[in-house]
Design a protein around this motif. Structure first.
Motif, PDB file in Angstrom:
ATOM      1  N   ILE A   9      -0.563 -18.862  30.066  1.00  0.00           N
ATOM      2  CA  ILE A   9      -1.361 -18.569  28.872  1.00  0.00           C
ATOM      3  C   ILE A   9      -2.748 -19.191  29.031  1.00  0.00           C
ATOM      4  CG2 ILE A   9      -1.631 -19.131  26.417  1.00  0.00           C
ATOM      5  CD1 ILE A   9       1.439 -18.732  26.163  1.00  0.00           C
ATOM      6  N   THR A  10      -2.793 -20.434  29.438  1.00  0.00           N
ATOM      7  CA  THR A  10      -4.068 -21.127  29.642  1.00  0.00           C
ATOM      8  C   THR A  10      -4.913 -20.414  30.694  1.00  0.00           C
ATOM      9  OG1 THR A  10      -3.056 -23.230  29.043  1.00  0.00           O
ATOM     10  CG2 THR A  10      -5.128 -23.334  30.276  1.00  0.00           C
ATOM     11  N   MET A  11      -4.286 -20.000  31.788  1.00  0.00           N
ATOM     12  CA  MET A  11      -5.022 -19.314  32.859  1.00  0.00           C
ATOM     13  C   MET A  11      -5.613 -17.989  32.368  1.00  0.00           C
ATOM     14  SD  MET A  11      -2.546 -20.108  36.117  1.00  0.00           S
ATOM     15  CE  MET A  11      -3.526 -19.159  37.274  1.00  0.00           C
ATOM     16  N   ILE A  12      -4.836 -17.251  31.580  1.00  0.00           N
ATOM     17  CA  ILE A  12      -5.324 -15.970  31.057  1.00  0.00           C
ATOM     18  C   ILE A  12      -6.498 -16.208  30.114  1.00  0.00           C
ATOM     19  CG2 ILE A  12      -4.757 -14.012  29.564  1.00  0.00           C
ATOM     20  CD1 ILE A  12      -1.877 -14.160  30.788  1.00  0.00           C
ATOM     21  N   LEU A  13      -6.357 -17.173  29.216  1.00  0.00           N
ATOM     22  CA  LEU A  13      -7.446 -17.458  28.271  1.00  0.00           C
ATOM     23  C   LEU A  13      -8.712 -17.898  29.004  1.00  0.00           C
ATOM     24  CD1 LEU A  13      -5.466 -19.216  25.404  1.00  0.00           C
ATOM     25  CD2 LEU A  13      -6.431 -16.899  25.402  1.00  0.00           C
ATOM     26  N   LYS A  14      -8.574 -18.666  30.063  1.00  0.00           N
ATOM     27  CA  LYS A  14      -9.747 -19.087  30.849  1.00  0.00           C
ATOM     28  C   LYS A  14     -10.441 -17.901  31.503  1.00  0.00           C
ATOM     29  CE  LYS A  14      -8.579 -23.870  31.802  1.00  0.00           C
ATOM     30  NZ  LYS A  14      -8.215 -24.870  32.793  1.00  0.00           N
ATOM     31  N   ARG A  15      -9.670 -16.879  31.888  1.00  0.00           N
ATOM     32  CA  ARG A  15     -10.277 -15.694  32.508  1.00  0.00           C
ATOM     33  C   ARG A  15     -11.175 -14.952  31.530  1.00  0.00           C
ATOM     34  NH1 ARG A  15      -6.326 -12.456  36.455  1.00  0.00           N
ATOM     35  NH2 ARG A  15      -8.279 -11.363  36.768  1.00  0.00           N
ATOM     36  N   PHE A  16     -10.915 -15.092  30.217  1.00  0.00           N
ATOM     37  CA  PHE A  16     -11.774 -14.446  29.222  1.00  0.00           C
ATOM     38  C   PHE A  16     -13.154 -15.091  29.152  1.00  0.00           C
ATOM     39  CE2 PHE A  16      -7.814 -12.705  27.362  1.00  0.00           C
ATOM     40  CZ  PHE A  16      -8.214 -11.382  27.223  1.00  0.00           C
ATOM     41  N   LEU A  17     -13.329 -16.272  29.729  1.00  0.00           N
ATOM     42  CA  LEU A  17     -14.645 -16.903  29.745  1.00  0.00           C
ATOM     43  C   LEU A  17     -15.632 -16.091  30.574  1.00  0.00           C
ATOM     44  CD1 LEU A  17     -13.612 -20.640  30.199  1.00  0.00           C
ATOM     45  CD2 LEU A  17     -14.407 -19.516  28.099  1.00  0.00           C
ATOM     46  N   SER A  18     -15.123 -15.351  31.554  1.00  0.00           N
ATOM     47  CA  SER A  18     -16.018 -14.578  32.423  1.00  0.00           C
ATOM     48  C   SER A  18     -15.992 -13.084  32.143  1.00  0.00           C
ATOM     49  CB  SER A  18     -15.664 -14.831  33.894  1.00  0.00           C
ATOM     50  OG  SER A  18     -14.331 -14.426  34.143  1.00  0.00           O
ATOM     51  N   ALA A  19     -15.101 -12.622  31.256  1.00  0.00           N
ATOM     52  CA  ALA A  19     -15.025 -11.196  30.952  1.00  0.00           C
ATOM     53  C   ALA A  19     -14.431 -11.008  29.551  1.00  0.00           C
ATOM     54  CB  ALA A  19     -14.159 -10.481  31.978  1.00  0.00           C
ATOM     55  N   PRO A  20     -15.025 -10.095  28.749  1.00  0.00           N
ATOM     56  CA  PRO A  20     -14.510  -9.874  27.397  1.00  0.00           C
ATOM     57  C   PRO A  20     -13.234  -9.027  27.379  1.00  0.00           C
ATOM     58  CG  PRO A  20     -16.363  -8.444  27.804  1.00  0.00           C
ATOM     59  CD  PRO A  20     -16.224  -9.328  29.013  1.00  0.00           C
ATOM     60  N   ARG A  21     -12.962  -8.367  28.483  1.00  0.00           N
ATOM     61  CA  ARG A  21     -11.817  -7.461  28.581  1.00  0.00           C
ATOM     62  C   ARG A  21     -11.185  -7.632  29.958  1.00  0.00           C
ATOM     63  NH1 ARG A  21     -10.437  -2.539  25.849  1.00  0.00           N
ATOM     64  NH2 ARG A  21      -9.562  -0.997  27.260  1.00  0.00           N
ATOM     65  N   LEU A  22      -9.871  -7.778  29.991  1.00  0.00           N
ATOM     66  CA  LEU A  22      -9.171  -7.962  31.261  1.00  0.00           C
ATOM     67  C   LEU A  22      -8.189  -6.823  31.487  1.00  0.00           C
ATOM     68  CD1 LEU A  22      -8.195 -11.738  30.918  1.00  0.00           C
ATOM     69  CD2 LEU A  22     -10.164 -10.793  32.135  1.00  0.00           C
ATOM     70  N   LYS A  23      -8.205  -6.272  32.684  1.00  0.00           N
ATOM     71  CA  LYS A  23      -7.237  -5.232  33.013  1.00  0.00           C
ATOM     72  C   LYS A  23      -5.864  -5.878  33.225  1.00  0.00           C
ATOM     73  CE  LYS A  23     -10.378  -1.870  34.912  1.00  0.00           C
ATOM     74  NZ  LYS A  23     -10.641  -0.920  35.979  1.00  0.00           N
ATOM     75  N   GLU A  60      -2.476   3.488  33.427  1.00  0.00           N
ATOM     76  CA  GLU A  60      -3.202   2.615  34.363  1.00  0.00           C
ATOM     77  C   GLU A  60      -4.350   1.859  33.691  1.00  0.00           C
ATOM     78  OE1 GLU A  60      -2.735   2.340  37.862  1.00  0.00           O
ATOM     79  OE2 GLU A  60      -0.862   3.410  37.559  1.00  0.00           O
ATOM     80  N   ASP A  61      -4.720   2.263  32.469  1.00  0.00           N
ATOM     81  CA  ASP A  61      -5.903   1.693  31.813  1.00  0.00           C
ATOM     82  C   ASP A  61      -5.584   0.669  30.740  1.00  0.00           C
ATOM     83  OD1 ASP A  61      -7.661   3.269  33.341  1.00  0.00           O
ATOM     84  OD2 ASP A  61      -7.360   4.971  32.004  1.00  0.00           O
ATOM     85  N   VAL A  62      -4.414   0.053  30.786  1.00  0.00           N
ATOM     86  CA  VAL A  62      -4.071  -0.967  29.794  1.00  0.00           C
ATOM     87  C   VAL A  62      -4.934  -2.208  30.044  1.00  0.00           C
ATOM     88  CG1 VAL A  62      -2.249  -2.492  28.937  1.00  0.00           C
ATOM     89  CG2 VAL A  62      -1.730  -0.115  29.485  1.00  0.00           C
ATOM     90  N   ALA A  63      -5.499  -2.731  28.950  1.00  0.00           N
ATOM     91  CA  ALA A  63      -6.364  -3.909  29.064  1.00  0.00           C
ATOM     92  C   ALA A  63      -6.110  -4.834  27.885  1.00  0.00           C
ATOM     93  CB  ALA A  63      -7.822  -3.487  29.095  1.00  0.00           C
ATOM     94  N   LEU A  64      -6.537  -6.075  28.060  1.00  0.00           N
ATOM     95  CA  LEU A  64      -6.415  -7.091  27.003  1.00  0.00           C
ATOM     96  C   LEU A  64      -7.816  -7.431  26.504  1.00  0.00           C
ATOM     97  CD1 LEU A  64      -3.983  -9.599  28.727  1.00  0.00           C
ATOM     98  CD2 LEU A  64      -3.394  -7.673  27.297  1.00  0.00           C
ATOM     99  N   GLU A  65      -7.917  -7.623  25.196  1.00  0.00           N
ATOM    100  CA  GLU A  65      -9.175  -8.070  24.596  1.00  0.00           C
ATOM    101  C   GLU A  65      -8.880  -9.304  23.756  1.00  0.00           C
ATOM    102  OE1 GLU A  65     -11.151  -4.992  22.427  1.00  0.00           O
ATOM    103  OE2 GLU A  65     -10.985  -3.578  24.079  1.00  0.00           O
ATOM    104  N   LEU A  66      -9.714 -10.287  23.882  1.00  0.00           N
ATOM    105  CA  LEU A  66      -9.567 -11.533  23.116  1.00  0.00           C
ATOM    106  C   LEU A  66      -9.908 -11.269  21.661  1.00  0.00           C
ATOM    107  CD1 LEU A  66      -8.859 -14.499  23.688  1.00  0.00           C
ATOM    108  CD2 LEU A  66     -11.297 -14.927  23.934  1.00  0.00           C
ATOM    109  N   THR A  67      -9.129 -11.830  20.742  1.00  0.00           N
ATOM    110  CA  THR A  67      -9.420 -11.712  19.310  1.00  0.00           C
ATOM    111  C   THR A  67      -9.960 -13.041  18.811  1.00  0.00           C
ATOM    112  OG1 THR A  67      -7.245 -12.457  18.610  1.00  0.00           O
ATOM    113  CG2 THR A  67      -7.502 -10.096  19.003  1.00  0.00           C
ATOM    114  N   GLU A  68     -10.344 -13.063  17.563  1.00  0.00           N
ATOM    115  CA  GLU A  68     -10.794 -14.302  16.961  1.00  0.00           C
ATOM    116  C   GLU A  68      -9.646 -15.152  16.470  1.00  0.00           C
ATOM    117  OE1 GLU A  68     -14.446 -13.698  18.082  1.00  0.00           O
ATOM    118  OE2 GLU A  68     -13.988 -15.411  16.820  1.00  0.00           O
ATOM    119  N   GLY A  69      -8.426 -14.611  16.567  1.00  0.00           N
ATOM    120  CA  GLY A  69      -7.245 -15.327  16.120  1.00  0.00           C
ATOM    121  C   GLY A  69      -6.544 -14.549  15.031  1.00  0.00           C
TER     122      GLY A  69
END
Length: 71
Positions: A9-23, A60-69
């Protein structure tokens, strides 16, 4: 060796620091074991359940977007 879901979970959240959307597929790139793949998947489910990320797209286009909570 088991991989802690909390660590993923921590690793995924850290990846959002460099991209607003993760594949979704890219989260599994470089996974060294089945345990790591399972932990990553469970981490995504937990982040979605707690509404910290939104899962968008299909196929193939599923992605994650960070929310405000949680709203």
């Amino acid at each position: 060796e088991p991989v802690p879901v909390g660590t993923k979970i921590t690793m995924i959240l850290k990846r959002f620091l460099s991209a607003p959307r993760l594949k979704f597929r890219e989260l599994f790139a470089g996974a060294g074991s089945r345990s790591e793949i399972v932990a990553t998947f469970l981490a995504v489910l937990e982040l979605s359940k707690t509404r910290r990320v939104l899962i968008d797209g299909e196929g193939e286009d599923v992605a994650l977007e960070l929310t405000e909570g949680p709203e």
